[in-house]
Motif scaffolding. Structure first.
Motif, short mmCIF file in Angstrom:
data_model
loop_
_atom_site.label_atom_id
_atom_site.label_comp_id
_atom_site.label_asym_id
_atom_site.label_seq_id
_atom_site.Cartn_x
_atom_site.Cartn_y
_atom_site.Cartn_z
N ARG A 93 86.42 42.11 85.51
CA ARG A 93 87.06 43.28 84.92
C ARG A 93 88.26 42.82 84.11
O ARG A 93 88.80 41.73 84.36
CB ARG A 93 87.47 44.31 85.96
CG ARG A 93 88.38 43.80 87.05
CD ARG A 93 88.48 44.83 88.18
NE ARG A 93 89.06 44.26 89.39
CZ ARG A 93 90.32 44.40 89.76
NH1 ARG A 93 91.15 45.09 89.00
NH2 ARG A 93 90.76 43.86 90.88
N GLU A 121 86.66 42.97 76.90
CA GLU A 121 85.47 43.09 77.76
C GLU A 121 84.20 42.89 76.95
O GLU A 121 83.27 42.18 77.37
CB GLU A 121 85.48 44.47 78.41
CG GLU A 121 84.25 44.77 79.25
CD GLU A 121 84.21 46.22 79.67
OE1 GLU A 121 83.12 46.83 79.59
OE2 GLU A 121 85.26 46.76 80.07
N ARG A 136 81.28 39.98 77.43
CA ARG A 136 79.87 40.29 77.67
C ARG A 136 78.97 39.67 76.61
O ARG A 136 77.85 39.26 76.90
CB ARG A 136 79.68 41.81 77.74
CG ARG A 136 80.19 42.40 79.06
CD ARG A 136 79.75 43.84 79.28
NE ARG A 136 80.59 44.77 78.54
CZ ARG A 136 80.20 45.46 77.47
NH1 ARG A 136 78.98 45.30 76.98
NH2 ARG A 136 81.02 46.29 76.86
N CYS A 147 80.30 43.65 83.95
CA CYS A 147 81.65 44.16 84.14
C CYS A 147 81.61 45.25 85.20
O CYS A 147 80.69 46.08 85.20
CB CYS A 147 82.17 44.73 82.81
SG CYS A 147 83.89 45.25 82.89
#
Length: 371
Positions: A97, A118, A122, A129
């Protein structure tokens, strides 16, 4: 390899305890320590990150700063975040996170910044996440400088792993250890807490004297990273420089449940041989040994337990008993209220600034050896 890189490592503490944490870190041989607002910065590689988590008593968490760059808008952050070497630290099978903060920057929306970082992770690592992930990536954008860190600790470091029973208003172990250091405690004198609660001050003092690593009983987030070196970590954990303390560590409390908690916690911490706890009201406490040492106490605060005015007699009784029977002992008292501290009648030295603790602000009051 990032394992061999030299980078900044930030050890966080409560504001106001930076100097005490710096003193501890300097004595433990870390390179280039520098006290900064909110903690201490050192330099090193991932083995130093492991050591900091295992060895340092006063830090709340250890952040490995893996990259830093200037950004002025979200599209720039989106591009620059994809260049961070995420695959060297994050695993595709372990959830993460992102937590972001923005101060004095043209990027002012922390949530939007966290979303961009984030998305970059990814895309590059393909890791999932999750809001409760054990791996936390921290992004701090301060005056347009974005610093990317990995929280290597996971759970806050006051969670030593061997203390299970706590009372209603516990003192965090990390803070307690720094208060002990601020009182001049170096492990070679007796320590007595006459309101010991769950035994935090007594157990921390015994562990310091025995040179027990504070992180010996727990796991850390860095064990889930892609570059985790299990052999190095195993060697660190197995290397011990413990010693038998030359003094003893004592706690008392009027509550039988507190004494039972303290004894159980001391046993889990492995310091039963160096600690003693007994049920005693404040007016009946006496020096537990012939050698003067340090009395350190965290009495109830009126803002949390009970009413402030109702606590004045307790503080007064504590002060009178210490003044009458503890000649030669130094006193450290932690409280939110200067009026309660002064109700003891003890000759306190000028205190340092208050320190945030559990939504309150506490102050350490100290005396010289009592005459």
């Amino acid at each position: 390899m990032m394992q061999d890189r030299d980078f900044e490592i930030f050890l966080a503490t409560a504001p106001g305890q930076e100097a005490a944490l710096y003193g501890e870190i300097r004595l433990k041989g870390f390179r280039q320590p520098q006290a900064v607002p909110g903690g201490v910065v050192i330099r090193g590689g991932w083995p130093e990150v492991y050591r900091a988590n295992l060895w340092v008593r006063g830090a709340n968490r250890v952040l490995a700063r893996i990259d830093a760059f200037r950004v002025t808008h979200l599209a720039q952050l989106d591009h620059r975040a994809r260049l961070v070497p995420w695959a060297t630290v994050l695993r595709p099978d372990i959830a993460f996170r992102v937590e972001a903060s923005c101060t004095g920057s043209r990027i002012y929306h922390a949530g939007a910044a966290a979303e961009r970082i984030e998305k970059a992770i990814r895309r590059t690592v393909r890791a999932p996440c999750a809001p409760d992930a054990a791996i936390v990536v921290r992004a701090r954008i301060d005056h347009d400088l974005c610093t990317i860190s990995i929280d290597s600790s996971g759970d806050l470091l006051h969670r030593r792993g061997h203390k299970q029973a706590v009372n209603r208003a516990p003192m965090r172990e990390t803070m307690a250890s720094l208060f002990l250091l601020q009182c001049g405690y170096a492990g070679n004198e007796p320590v007595f807490d006459p309101m010991c609660g769950s035994g935090t001050f007594v157990i921390e003092a015994a562990e310091i004297a025995a040179r027990l690593n504070p992180g010996r009983s727990r796991h850390f987030a860095f064990e889930l990273l892609a570059n985790f070196d299990e052999a190095t970590w195993r060697k660190l954990r197995e290397t011990r420089s413990t010693r038998a303390p030359t003094a003893h560590y004592y706690g008392s409390d009027r509550d039988a449940g507190a004494i039972a908690m303290s004894r159980a916690n001391a046993e889990r911490a492995g310091v039963t041989a160096y600690t003693s706890f007994q049920q005693t009201p404040i007016s009946d406490i006496r020096p537990p040994c012939d050698q003067p040492g340090l009395v350190i106490v965290n009495p109830p605060y009126g803002t949390r337990i009970g009413d402030r005015a109702a606590l004045v007699p307790l503080y007064r009784a504590l002060g009178r008993t210490l003044a009458a029977h503890f000649t030669g002992w130094r006193v450290g008292l932690v409280t939110t209220e200067p009026t309660l501290a002064h109700a003891t009648g003890l000759p306190f030295l000028p205190p340092a600034a208050p320190i945030p603790h559990g939504g309150l602000r506490v102050t350490l009051f100290q005396t010289a050896p009592l005459a």
